[in-house]
Design an enzyme around this catalytic site. Structure first.
Site, PDB file in Angstrom:
ATOM      1  N   GLU A  38      10.507  16.248  14.417  1.00  0.00           N
ATOM      2  CA  GLU A  38      10.950  16.543  13.056  1.00  0.00           C
ATOM      3  C   GLU A  38      10.121  17.703  12.513  1.00  0.00           C
ATOM      4  OE1 GLU A  38      11.469  12.666  10.432  1.00  0.00           O
ATOM      5  OE2 GLU A  38       9.640  12.616  11.599  1.00  0.00           O
TER       6      GLU A  38
ATOM      7  N   LYS B 106       0.858  -1.187   0.000  1.00  0.00           N
ATOM      8  CA  LYS B 106       0.000   0.000   0.000  1.00  0.00           C
ATOM      9  C   LYS B 106       0.896   1.239   0.000  1.00  0.00           C
ATOM     10  CE  LYS B 106      -1.524   2.647   3.232  1.00  0.00           C
ATOM     11  NZ  LYS B 106      -1.430   3.924   2.515  1.00  0.00           N
TER      12      LYS B 106
ATOM     13  N   GLU C 186      11.093   1.429   9.577  1.00  0.00           N
ATOM     14  CA  GLU C 186      11.966   2.576   9.271  1.00  0.00           C
ATOM     15  C   GLU C 186      11.169   3.815   9.644  1.00  0.00           C
ATOM     16  OE1 GLU C 186      15.021   2.386   8.129  1.00  0.00           O
ATOM     17  OE2 GLU C 186      15.114   0.279   7.567  1.00  0.00           O
TER      18      GLU C 186
ATOM     19  N   CYS D 203      13.667  11.825   6.228  1.00  0.00           N
ATOM     20  CA  CYS D 203      13.791  11.317   7.595  1.00  0.00           C
ATOM     21  C   CYS D 203      15.190  11.543   8.153  1.00  0.00           C
ATOM     22  CB  CYS D 203      13.441   9.838   7.615  1.00  0.00           C
ATOM     23  SG  CYS D 203      14.392   8.914   6.397  1.00  0.00           S
TER      24      CYS D 203
HETATM   25  P1  NAP Z   1       2.828   8.126   8.104  1.00  0.00           P
HETATM   26  O1  NAP Z   1       1.711   9.027   8.350  1.00  0.00           O
HETATM   27  O2  NAP Z   1       3.275   7.214   9.187  1.00  0.00           O
HETATM   28  O3  NAP Z   1       2.438   7.273   6.795  1.00  0.00           O
HETATM   29  C1  NAP Z   1       3.256   6.266   6.272  1.00  0.00           C
HETATM   30  C2  NAP Z   1       2.380   5.214   5.609  1.00  0.00           C
HETATM   31  O4  NAP Z   1       1.530   4.599   6.586  1.00  0.00           O
HETATM   32  C3  NAP Z   1       1.456   5.788   4.548  1.00  0.00           C
HETATM   33  O5  NAP Z   1       1.282   4.841   3.524  1.00  0.00           O
HETATM   34  C4  NAP Z   1       0.182   5.979   5.337  1.00  0.00           C
HETATM   35  O6  NAP Z   1      -0.971   6.059   4.541  1.00  0.00           O
HETATM   36  C5  NAP Z   1       0.183   4.732   6.178  1.00  0.00           C
HETATM   37  N1  NAP Z   1      -0.689   4.825   7.335  1.00  0.00           N
HETATM   38  C6  NAP Z   1      -1.038   5.920   8.036  1.00  0.00           C
HETATM   39  N2  NAP Z   1      -1.863   5.577   9.060  1.00  0.00           N
HETATM   40  C7  NAP Z   1      -2.031   4.237   8.982  1.00  0.00           C
HETATM   41  C8  NAP Z   1      -2.786   3.293   9.754  1.00  0.00           C
HETATM   42  N3  NAP Z   1      -3.508   3.637  10.804  1.00  0.00           N
HETATM   43  N4  NAP Z   1      -2.746   2.007   9.391  1.00  0.00           N
HETATM   44  C9  NAP Z   1      -2.017   1.635   8.344  1.00  0.00           C
HETATM   45  N5  NAP Z   1      -1.284   2.466   7.568  1.00  0.00           N
HETATM   46  C10 NAP Z   1      -1.288   3.752   7.893  1.00  0.00           C
HETATM   47  O7  NAP Z   1       4.156   8.905   7.667  1.00  0.00           O
HETATM   48  P2  NAP Z   1       4.256  10.063   6.593  1.00  0.00           P
HETATM   49  O8  NAP Z   1       3.840  11.312   7.215  1.00  0.00           O
HETATM   50  O9  NAP Z   1       3.612   9.644   5.328  1.00  0.00           O
HETATM   51  O10 NAP Z   1       5.834  10.067   6.323  1.00  0.00           O
HETATM   52  C11 NAP Z   1       6.710  10.838   7.047  1.00  0.00           C
HETATM   53  C12 NAP Z   1       7.358  10.041   8.149  1.00  0.00           C
HETATM   54  O11 NAP Z   1       8.073   8.939   7.601  1.00  0.00           O
HETATM   55  C13 NAP Z   1       8.380  10.849   8.893  1.00  0.00           C
HETATM   56  O12 NAP Z   1       8.283  10.604  10.267  1.00  0.00           O
HETATM   57  C14 NAP Z   1       9.702  10.333   8.340  1.00  0.00           C
HETATM   58  O13 NAP Z   1      10.792  10.533   9.207  1.00  0.00           O
HETATM   59  C15 NAP Z   1       9.384   8.910   8.123  1.00  0.00           C
HETATM   60  N6  NAP Z   1      10.302   8.323   7.153  1.00  0.00           N
HETATM   61  C16 NAP Z   1      11.226   7.444   7.615  1.00  0.00           C
HETATM   62  C17 NAP Z   1      12.135   6.896   6.727  1.00  0.00           C
HETATM   63  C18 NAP Z   1      13.156   5.915   7.212  1.00  0.00           C
HETATM   64  O14 NAP Z   1      13.781   5.267   6.380  1.00  0.00           O
HETATM   65  N7  NAP Z   1      13.371   5.761   8.501  1.00  0.00           N
HETATM   66  C19 NAP Z   1      12.103   7.248   5.381  1.00  0.00           C
HETATM   67  C20 NAP Z   1      11.138   8.156   4.948  1.00  0.00           C
HETATM   68  C21 NAP Z   1      10.238   8.685   5.854  1.00  0.00           C
HETATM   69  P3  NAP Z   1      -1.511   7.524   4.100  1.00  0.00           P
HETATM   70  O15 NAP Z   1      -0.462   8.100   3.234  1.00  0.00           O
HETATM   71  O16 NAP Z   1      -2.759   7.246   3.373  1.00  0.00           O
HETATM   72  O17 NAP Z   1      -1.681   8.297   5.363  1.00  0.00           O
END
Ligand code: NAP
Length: 489
Positions: free
Chosen positions: A393, A182, A260, A294
């Site tokens: 962040e 997804k 991650e 990130c």
């Molecule tokens: P997010 O809100 O956690 O979303 C990530 C993924 O999870 C998206 O596909 C999102 O879908 C899905 N998701 C959200 N709520 C969910 C739930 N209740 N059940 C199942 N899936 C769910 O993160 P983001 O805001 O998109 O991304 C930014 C974050 O990612 C930052 O904290 C960044 O540091 C982190 N990140 C980490 C890395 C690493 O390698 N460590 C790399 C890149 C980013 P939707 O998009 O539809 O909400």
């Protein structure tokens, strides 16, 4: 300039389940928006649990044959996919910029970076060795062999729409796993185009299944996978809060997890640093993707004796950054992903200034004619540890700078966070380089280096930044389990 791909079949707007492009079973749709303007430009399925179940059945049925496929045959598919990613680099880059907003030059680099994981794991697939264990009895033979974990659920964020998914799909396929995936609601099109190219590369039916849905329906799709015993592993990149939720939900079926998660990277500039190199490193690490990474330096600590020199060299560089949509070939900072991102960045700057930080540059929306989601590159000094921009962040183009006096003091400050993804420091003292890199609590440490990611290196965090590694030989092991075989003659 339009940012849609030249190859019309790369603009996929349906789920991919069991090698069939299909709408959501209940017919619901979701609009994909231009990040600069929030204007919709494409419509994709807003899937539900029924679509997730069909994807899982397909992945489960495809598993026995795919896991038995010879590693070299799996590698051959990955190599064809790699070649197709590169031969379609420009189209994929346009799609990334169209839905995510980053400048085209960065999108092209992202496609090459994503492809590098596919090539790397094609090579790793064919070079995986187990162990022959010295036997304690003459008539006994013992081996330890790797086998694929099984069906893997893959969930990815929007900030690197190609790379985040490629560095999960490639090792999963190389290992012999099948996948249900997804992508993020903001950036489904790049992920679907990648799958289209995997299909063209000859991937058998059911090996990758992709289901798109809105943020509101994410739990319907993902919870079904989390609670089903057939899914043996979850690989997630995203925020720590969602990662914790997924870990809790998958506990009853004891899945393997790779998480991650978020970061809060410190960037240390010591008094013995090459200041020009430190400024170069910060520009590369901080402002890539408009700070929406990130590993973006979130807390910048500069020794008091070099603070003014560092800031004086940094300011003109930040001032010159061109804020523009990806349609402008000279763009360096694109739009932020959505309203929530702009609101968070604004609140961090407001909180910092209200609590005594000094705003040297930027600090507000750009007022760009191309849309309301552009934010001016920002420099704050006199930042303290209790300000919101130090605790979370910011995920935007904000350089938040503090001063420090001693190595012990700055190490304590750098580690005073629940997160542990990336950390950076600049120093020309070799003894300090060993000492500081030992002491920093992070999975990735940049020593006089601002751009760290590579398919050959293990990428991942510690503490609240998660566990598991992507890239390198360790990235493949995350998708494998070990079988001990014991035979008496
Ligand atoms: P997010 O809100 O956690 O979303 C990530 C993924 O999870 C998206 O596909 C999102 O879908 C899905 N998701 C959200 N709520 C969910 C739930 N209740 N059940 C199942 N899936 C769910 O993160 P983001 O805001 O998109 O991304 C930014 C974050 O990612 C930052 O904290 C960044 O540091 C982190 N990140 C980490 C890395 C690493 O390698 N460590 C790399 C890149 C980013 P939707 O998009 O539809 O909400």
């Amino acid at each position: 300039m339009s940012l849609l791909p030249h190859r019309a079949d790369l603009l996929r707007t349906q789920n991919f389940i069991n090698a069939r492009w299909c709408d959501a079973m209940d017919g619901r749709t979701l609009l994909v928006e231009d990040p600069a303007t929030a204007q919709p430009f494409a419509s994709v399925p807003d899937s539900s649990a029924a679509d997730a179940a069909a994807a899982l059945s397909a992945a489960s049925s495809a598993l026995p044959a795919w896991r038995r496929t010879a590693p070299r045959a799996r590698a051959a598919v990955l190599k064809r996919w790699h070649a197709l990613l590169l031969s379609n680099q420009e189209d994929l880059a346009r799609l990334i910029s169209r839905e995510q907003g980053k400048p085209l030059v960065e999108s092209r680099a992202e496609v090459a970076y994503a492809a590098s994981y596919v090539e790397w794991f094609a090579e790793e697939a064919a070079h995986l060795h187990g162990d022959v264990i010295p036997t304690p009895h003459a008539r006994r033979r013992m081996t330890a062999e790797w086998e694929p974990v099984g069906v893997v659920a893959v969930i990815t964020p929007w900030n690197f729409p190609a790379a985040m998914i490629a560095r999960k799909l490639a090792p999963a396929l190389a290992a012999g796993c099948t996948v249900v995936a997804k992508p993020a609601e903001d950036t489904p099109l790049t992920a679907l185009a990648l799958v289209r190219l995997a299909e063209e590369a000859g991937l058998p039916a059911g090996v990758i299944n992709m289901v798109v849905c809105s943020r509101e329906r994410a739990h319907l799709v993902v919870d079904l996978w989390l609670r089903d015993e057939r899914v043996r592993k979850l690989s997630f990149t995203g925020s720590t809060a969602v990662g914790q939720h997924l870990a809790r939900e998958s506990a009853t079926t004891l899945k393997r997890l790779s998480l991650e998660l978020g970061g809060n990277a410190p960037f240390l500039v010591f008094e013995d640093a090459d200041i020009g190199a430190a400024v170069d490193g910060l520009m590369a690490a901080k402002f890539r993707n408009g700070g929406q990474t990130c590993v973006s330096p979130n807390r910048i600590f500069v020794h008091r004796s070099v603070h003014n020199d560092f800031v004086n060299q940094l300011l003109p560089r930040v001032q010159q950054l061109k804020v523009a949509p990806a349609t402008d070939p000279s763009a360096q900072i694109g739009p932020m992903i959505n309203d929530r991102a702009i609101a968070k960045i604004t609140s961090h700057v407001t909180d910092a200034v209200a609590n005594g930080a000094q705003l040297l540059l930027g600090g507000h929306r750009s007022g760009h004619p191309a849309g309301g989601h552009f934010f001016d590159p920002t420099v704050l000094v006199q930042v303290t540890s209790t300000m919101a921009c130090s605790c979370e962040e910011t995920f935007g183009p904000v350089a938040a700078i503090s001063v420090f006096d001693t190595e012990d003091q700055v190490l304590e400050a750098a580690n005073a966070t629940p997160f542990g993804l990336a950390a950076y420091f600049y120093s020309q003292d070799i003894a300090r380089c060993w000492r500081v890199s030992d002491a920093l609590e992070a999975g990735i440490v940049g020593i006089n280096a601002g751009a760290l990611a590579s398919e050959a290196a293990p990428f991942g965090g510690i503490k609240a930044s998660g566990y598991g590694r992507e890239g390198s030989r360790h990235g493949l092991v995350d998708y494998l389990q070990m079988k001990f075989r014991c035979q008496d003659a």
